[in-house]
Every structure is written in C-alpha cells, then in structure tokens.
Write a protein that holds these residues in place. Structure first.
Motif, PDB file in Angstrom:
ATOM      1  N   TYR A 244     -93.391  10.185  50.556  1.00 22.16           N
ATOM      2  CA  TYR A 244     -92.803   9.722  49.298  1.00 22.16           C
ATOM      3  C   TYR A 244     -93.543   8.505  48.759  1.00 22.16           C
ATOM      4  CZ  TYR A 244     -89.565   7.635  45.963  1.00 22.16           C
ATOM      5  OH  TYR A 244     -89.021   7.093  44.826  1.00 22.16           O
ATOM      6  N   PRO A 245     -93.864   8.524  47.455  1.00 29.81           N
ATOM      7  CA  PRO A 245     -93.696   9.639  46.519  1.00 29.81           C
ATOM      8  C   PRO A 245     -94.973  10.475  46.437  1.00 29.81           C
ATOM      9  CG  PRO A 245     -94.234   7.652  45.307  1.00 29.81           C
ATOM     10  CD  PRO A 245     -94.232   7.268  46.768  1.00 29.81           C
ATOM     11  N   ASP A 246     -94.816  11.774  46.346  1.00 28.74           N
ATOM     12  CA  ASP A 246     -95.989  12.642  46.251  1.00 28.74           C
ATOM     13  C   ASP A 246     -96.053  13.378  44.919  1.00 28.74           C
ATOM     14  OD1 ASP A 246     -93.959  14.458  46.520  1.00 28.74           O
ATOM     15  OD2 ASP A 246     -94.742  15.418  48.340  1.00 28.74           O
ATOM     16  N   ARG A 247     -95.216  12.959  43.970  1.00 32.44           N
ATOM     17  CA  ARG A 247     -95.254  13.512  42.617  1.00 32.44           C
ATOM     18  C   ARG A 247     -94.642  12.484  41.661  1.00 32.44           C
ATOM     19  NH1 ARG A 247     -89.964  15.885  41.935  1.00 32.44           N
ATOM     20  NH2 ARG A 247     -88.923  16.258  43.943  1.00 32.44           N
ATOM     21  N   PRO A 248     -94.795  12.682  40.357  1.00 30.05           N
ATOM     22  CA  PRO A 248     -94.295  11.693  39.390  1.00 30.05           C
ATOM     23  C   PRO A 248     -92.790  11.442  39.510  1.00 30.05           C
ATOM     24  CG  PRO A 248     -95.820  13.191  38.327  1.00 30.05           C
ATOM     25  CD  PRO A 248     -95.567  13.754  39.693  1.00 30.05           C
ATOM     26  N   ILE A 249     -92.409  10.220  39.207  1.00 32.99           N
ATOM     27  CA  ILE A 249     -91.012   9.782  39.232  1.00 32.99           C
ATOM     28  C   ILE A 249     -90.550   9.575  37.795  1.00 32.99           C
ATOM     29  CG2 ILE A 249     -89.474   7.880  39.915  1.00 32.99           C
ATOM     30  CD1 ILE A 249     -91.450   7.390  42.263  1.00 32.99           C
ATOM     31  N   THR A 250     -89.312   9.928  37.522  1.00 34.46           N
ATOM     32  CA  THR A 250     -88.734   9.730  36.191  1.00 34.46           C
ATOM     33  C   THR A 250     -87.690   8.627  36.248  1.00 34.46           C
ATOM     34  OG1 THR A 250     -89.052  12.038  35.527  1.00 34.46           O
ATOM     35  CG2 THR A 250     -87.371  10.784  34.339  1.00 34.46           C
ATOM     36  N   ILE A 251     -87.774   7.674  35.328  1.00 38.62           N
ATOM     37  CA  ILE A 251     -86.699   6.697  35.180  1.00 38.62           C
ATOM     38  C   ILE A 251     -86.022   6.963  33.843  1.00 38.62           C
ATOM     39  CG2 ILE A 251     -88.280   4.896  34.284  1.00 38.62           C
ATOM     40  CD1 ILE A 251     -86.220   2.875  35.630  1.00 38.62           C
ATOM     41  N   VAL A 252     -84.732   7.216  33.897  1.00 39.98           N
ATOM     42  CA  VAL A 252     -83.954   7.540  32.704  1.00 39.98           C
ATOM     43  C   VAL A 252     -83.483   6.246  32.046  1.00 39.98           C
ATOM     44  CG1 VAL A 252     -81.863   8.654  31.824  1.00 39.98           C
ATOM     45  CG2 VAL A 252     -83.200   9.749  33.648  1.00 39.98           C
ATOM     46  N   SER A 253     -83.817   6.094  30.774  1.00 42.75           N
ATOM     47  CA  SER A 253     -83.280   4.991  29.976  1.00 42.75           C
ATOM     48  C   SER A 253     -82.191   5.590  29.102  1.00 42.75           C
ATOM     49  CB  SER A 253     -84.371   4.367  29.099  1.00 42.75           C
ATOM     50  OG  SER A 253     -83.806   3.404  28.224  1.00 42.75           O
ATOM     51  N   PRO A 254     -80.925   5.206  29.311  1.00 40.50           N
ATOM     52  CA  PRO A 254     -79.827   5.872  28.606  1.00 40.50           C
ATOM     53  C   PRO A 254     -79.616   5.397  27.172  1.00 40.50           C
ATOM     54  CG  PRO A 254     -78.939   4.224  30.079  1.00 40.50           C
ATOM     55  CD  PRO A 254     -80.431   4.209  30.279  1.00 40.50           C
ATOM     56  N   PHE A 255     -80.666   4.827  26.586  1.00 36.97           N
ATOM     57  CA  PHE A 255     -80.597   4.352  25.210  1.00 36.97           C
ATOM     58  C   PHE A 255     -81.852   4.789  24.453  1.00 36.97           C
ATOM     59  CE2 PHE A 255     -78.049   1.482  27.792  1.00 36.97           C
ATOM     60  CZ  PHE A 255     -76.845   1.489  27.096  1.00 36.97           C
ATOM     61  N   SER A 256     -81.842   4.590  23.144  1.00 40.44           N
ATOM     62  CA  SER A 256     -82.943   5.048  22.294  1.00 40.44           C
ATOM     63  C   SER A 256     -84.225   4.267  22.552  1.00 40.44           C
ATOM     64  CB  SER A 256     -82.555   4.908  20.817  1.00 40.44           C
ATOM     65  OG  SER A 256     -81.405   5.661  20.523  1.00 40.44           O
ATOM     66  N   ALA A 257     -85.337   4.865  22.161  1.00 42.46           N
ATOM     67  CA  ALA A 257     -86.637   4.210  22.282  1.00 42.46           C
ATOM     68  C   ALA A 257     -86.697   2.994  21.364  1.00 42.46           C
ATOM     69  CB  ALA A 257     -87.741   5.193  21.924  1.00 42.46           C
ATOM     70  N   GLY A 258     -87.392   1.950  21.829  1.00 38.82           N
ATOM     71  CA  GLY A 258     -87.613   0.775  21.004  1.00 38.82           C
ATOM     72  C   GLY A 258     -86.665  -0.377  21.241  1.00 38.82           C
ATOM     73  N   GLY A 259     -85.549  -0.131  21.933  1.00 40.33           N
ATOM     74  CA  GLY A 259     -84.583  -1.191  22.183  1.00 40.33           C
ATOM     75  C   GLY A 259     -84.893  -1.965  23.451  1.00 40.33           C
ATOM     76  N   ASP A 260     -84.009  -2.912  23.790  1.00 43.32           N
ATOM     77  CA  ASP A 260     -84.213  -3.745  24.976  1.00 43.32           C
ATOM     78  C   ASP A 260     -84.325  -2.909  26.247  1.00 43.32           C
ATOM     79  OD1 ASP A 260     -84.087  -5.966  23.380  1.00 43.32           O
ATOM     80  OD2 ASP A 260     -82.016  -6.473  23.872  1.00 43.32           O
ATOM     81  N   ALA A 261     -83.444  -1.900  26.381  1.00 43.75           N
ATOM     82  CA  ALA A 261     -83.454  -1.067  27.587  1.00 43.75           C
ATOM     83  C   ALA A 261     -84.763  -0.293  27.703  1.00 43.75           C
ATOM     84  CB  ALA A 261     -82.272  -0.100  27.569  1.00 43.75           C
ATOM     85  N   ASP A 262     -85.225   0.242  26.590  1.00 45.26           N
ATOM     86  CA  ASP A 262     -86.468   1.016  26.589  1.00 45.26           C
ATOM     87  C   ASP A 262     -87.658   0.142  26.968  1.00 45.26           C
ATOM     88  OD1 ASP A 262     -88.055   3.447  25.876  1.00 45.26           O
ATOM     89  OD2 ASP A 262     -88.825   2.132  24.305  1.00 45.26           O
ATOM     90  N   LEU A 263     -87.708  -1.071  26.424  1.00 45.59           N
ATOM     91  CA  LEU A 263     -88.808  -1.983  26.747  1.00 45.59           C
ATOM     92  C   LEU A 263     -88.803  -2.340  28.232  1.00 45.59           C
ATOM     93  CD1 LEU A 263     -88.632  -4.382  23.662  1.00 45.59           C
ATOM     94  CD2 LEU A 263     -90.306  -2.571  24.084  1.00 45.59           C
ATOM     95  N   ALA A 264     -87.603  -2.577  28.775  1.00 44.78           N
ATOM     96  CA  ALA A 264     -87.497  -2.902  30.197  1.00 44.78           C
ATOM     97  C   ALA A 264     -87.933  -1.721  31.055  1.00 44.78           C
ATOM     98  CB  ALA A 264     -86.062  -3.299  30.536  1.00 44.78           C
ATOM     99  N   ALA A 265     -87.530  -0.509  30.650  1.00 46.83           N
ATOM    100  CA  ALA A 265     -87.885   0.691  31.409  1.00 46.83           C
ATOM    101  C   ALA A 265     -89.391   0.919  31.395  1.00 46.83           C
ATOM    102  CB  ALA A 265     -87.159   1.906  30.833  1.00 46.83           C
ATOM    103  N   ARG A 266     -90.022   0.693  30.260  1.00 45.16           N
ATOM    104  CA  ARG A 266     -91.464   0.958  30.149  1.00 45.16           C
ATOM    105  C   ARG A 266     -92.298  -0.079  30.901  1.00 45.16           C
ATOM    106  NH1 ARG A 266     -92.151   5.267  27.150  1.00 45.16           N
ATOM    107  NH2 ARG A 266     -90.355   5.885  25.882  1.00 45.16           N
ATOM    108  N   SER A 267     -91.877  -1.332  30.870  1.00 44.60           N
ATOM    109  CA  SER A 267     -92.624  -2.333  31.639  1.00 44.60           C
ATOM    110  C   SER A 267     -92.437  -2.089  33.138  1.00 44.60           C
ATOM    111  CB  SER A 267     -92.186  -3.751  31.257  1.00 44.60           C
ATOM    112  OG  SER A 267     -90.820  -3.958  31.507  1.00 44.60           O
ATOM    113  N   PHE A 268     -91.229  -1.639  33.535  1.00 39.11           N
ATOM    114  CA  PHE A 268     -91.002  -1.277  34.941  1.00 39.11           C
ATOM    115  C   PHE A 268     -91.872  -0.090  35.326  1.00 39.11           C
ATOM    116  CE2 PHE A 268     -88.913   1.835  37.720  1.00 39.11           C
ATOM    117  CZ  PHE A 268     -88.885   1.122  38.906  1.00 39.11           C
TER     118      PHE A 268
END
Length: 334
Positions: free
Chosen positions: A30-54
């Motif tokens: 682990y991990p031997d393939r891509p991982i998905t992190i779900v951001s439960p909010f729309s693109a461009g908001g605070d949650a999305d920015l945090a998810a993308r930098s992570f």
C-alpha cells in the motif's frame, strides 16, 4: 492415515495462513494504485483548496497519485456519506470540514445519515482563522461599534452567510448569545450560495457584516475593500497585527469557533494502512511547499495524530450540540 476431520482442520489452517499472508502482502504494497480524496463541497472553495494542496503533497509522501473528487450536495452530507460506505482499503479518503463533520451531525442528526465518529481519523491538516468583517466604507471602525449596533438595532441589521449551519451562520449565533440579544431580535441572516456572494453583498451595502474563515475574506481585506474587526485565534495574526482577538475584547468563548480541515477514512481501516497514512501526514507537515500553499489561503498548517484529531472533532461536535440545544434549533435550523 489422516482422517477426514484432520484433513479438514489442516486445510482450514492452510487457508487461514494463506489468506493472512496475501492480506499482509497487499498491506505491505500500500498504496499500489491512485488514491481518491473526496471533497464534499464545490470546486474553488476553502475545502477544495485544502483538498488539492493535500493531494499534491500526499502524492509525494505516498509515492502514488492522489486525486480530488468533488462531491457537493446537502451541505457536505452527500460526499461524506459516500466515504463511510466505501471499502476500508485506504484508497478512498475524505476531506472533513467543520460544517459537514461537526455542525450537521450535531444540529441535524435526523437528516445527516452519519455520526461524527463513524470514521477512521487520520489527522488534522489545518485550521482556518475565523473573524468578523465589515465593508471598508462602514461606519463601524472597531468591533465594539458593531457589537453596540447589534444590541441596538437587532433584526434590522443584515448579515451574509454561505448558508445555514455553516460556520458563517453558527459563529454569529454564538456571538448574539454572548451579547445577550433576545432570539426574537437577533440580526437577520441572508444566506447565499457561497461565501463569494456573501462578500459581494457586503461590499455592496446589502448586508452590514459577515463572519467566517478569514481566508474567504483575505483578498478583499488586503485590497482595502473589507475591514476585519475581530479574530478568534488565541493570538493576533501576523497578517493582521492590528486586528484584536476575541479574548482581548472579552469574548473568550468565541475562540472555539474556527474552521478546519481533516483527513478521514471509512470505518474499520486496517491498522497497517492507518500507520502508512500517519507517516505520510508527518511528511506532509514538513513539506515546505504544502506549508506555503496552506498559508497562502490564510490557513494555519496544523498536523495532528488520528487520536488527537478524534478528540478535537469530538469537542467541536459537543460545542455545536450544546449551542444547538441552547438556541433550540436541533433538527430545526431556522
């Protein structure tokens, strides 16, 4: 000669050992393939920015691609529910936020579909300093000016939010309680589809103030279009040294109102995968590029262990549950 019973026992022992060995190999890889992190909010908001930098930092730390999947809906419930029902194999993670992981389970337990502690807690990523702002054209020069107007004008004042049961909503409700404004005379909430719309209405004079994560207001404060009156951090922020803290102003309890992002996983995640993700989180915390990206959005990097994160989110849940009971809004946010 082996009896049928002994043959069955040996076969069972072999299968158990074989299965455990295979599972161990899978975990070791682990991990031997891509991982998905779900951001439960729309693109461009605070949650999305945090998810993308992570995702960017985690890809380096784990040696595998980490991709962001935006799954907005029902104030974060849709995406959060999806992760709970995912396989606990480490390949589906959740970007947890204050509203979706603490406020909604506390205030709307009937409709939220999950409890705050249904997840495996990987770690806290960041905290988002919270504060109250007004238009730069406003006559409110400091927080006390605003507080006196809230007491005096009550519901004739309007404040903008990114929607009900967000930190934009619950922070002011806590403030009105501390100011001892009667529930029948609190300022009028104008809920918008997002913080961007709330900011536009504030600058246009349609609302008189707004409270929320300062990252949402950062650009406009620096441009001289908004004025920050108070922050809930335990000390003044380096970016805004002139803005007093809630504690300095005598509103200590407002310090508990803060935005945050955390990494969560489905329940029953194997310990070996938890350990691998914990090591990755520690490496992310040392990643200067991630620190810079996080600070650029007005957030404060704060990596904590899974155990510490569970305690923190539990306290946040209790905070909003208590506030909901005080305001008598459990399962009735209006």
């Amino acid at each position: 000669m082996l009896t049928i019973k002994k043959m069955a026992q040996r076969t069972l022992q072999f299968l158990v050992v074989f299965s455990f060995s295979c599972f161990s190999v899978v975990l070791a890889a682990y991990p031997d393939r891509p991982i998905t992190i779900v951001s439960p909010f729309s693109a461009g908001g605070d949650a999305d920015l945090a998810a993308r930098s992570f995702a960017q930092a985690a890809s380096k730390a784990l040696g595998q691609s980490v991709v962001v999947l935006n799954k907005p809906g029902a104030s974060g419930v849709l995406g959060s529910s999806q992760v709970i029902s995912a396989q606990p194999d480490g390949y589906t993670l959740l970007l947890g936020r204050t509203g979706s992981q603490a406020i909604l389970p506390a205030i709307m337990p009937t409709n939220t579909r999950y409890n705050w502690d249904n997840y495996t807690f990987i770690g806290l990523l960041e905290v988002n300093p919270y504060g109250c702002v007004v238009s730069a054209k406003s006559s409110y020069q400091n927080f006390e000016d605003l507080a006196q107007e809230i007491k005096k004008r009550g519901k004739t004042l309007n404040y903008g939010t990114a929607g009900r049961l967000t930190t934009n909503d619950m922070g002011p409700r806590k403030l009105f309680s501390l100011l001892k404004v009667s529930p029948q005379n609190v300022p009028t909430q104008i809920p918008y589809k997002g913080t961007g719309e709330a900011v536009i209405s504030l600058m246009a004079g349609q609302t008189q103030f707004s409270c929320g994560s300062l990252g949402s207001f950062l650009t406009h404060i620096k441009a001289g279009e908004l004025r920050a009156l108070m922050v809930t951090s335990d000390k003044r922020l380096d970016q805004f040294p002139e803005v007093p803290t809630a504690r300095e102003l005598g509103y200590d309890e407002m310090e508990t109102i803060v935005g945050w992002s955390a990494v969560l996983a489905p329940p029953n995640l194997p310990q070996e995968i938890q350990a691998a993700l914990a090591r990755a989180m520690q490496n992310i915390g040392k990643d200067q590029q991630w620190q810079s990206l996080t600070a650029r959005t007005g957030s404060i990097p704060r990596i904590t262990s899974g155990h510490e994160t569970k305690i923190f989110i539990g306290k946040q849940y209790e905070l909003y549950r208590s506030l909901g009971e005080e305001l008598d809004i459990i399962d009735n946010p209006n």
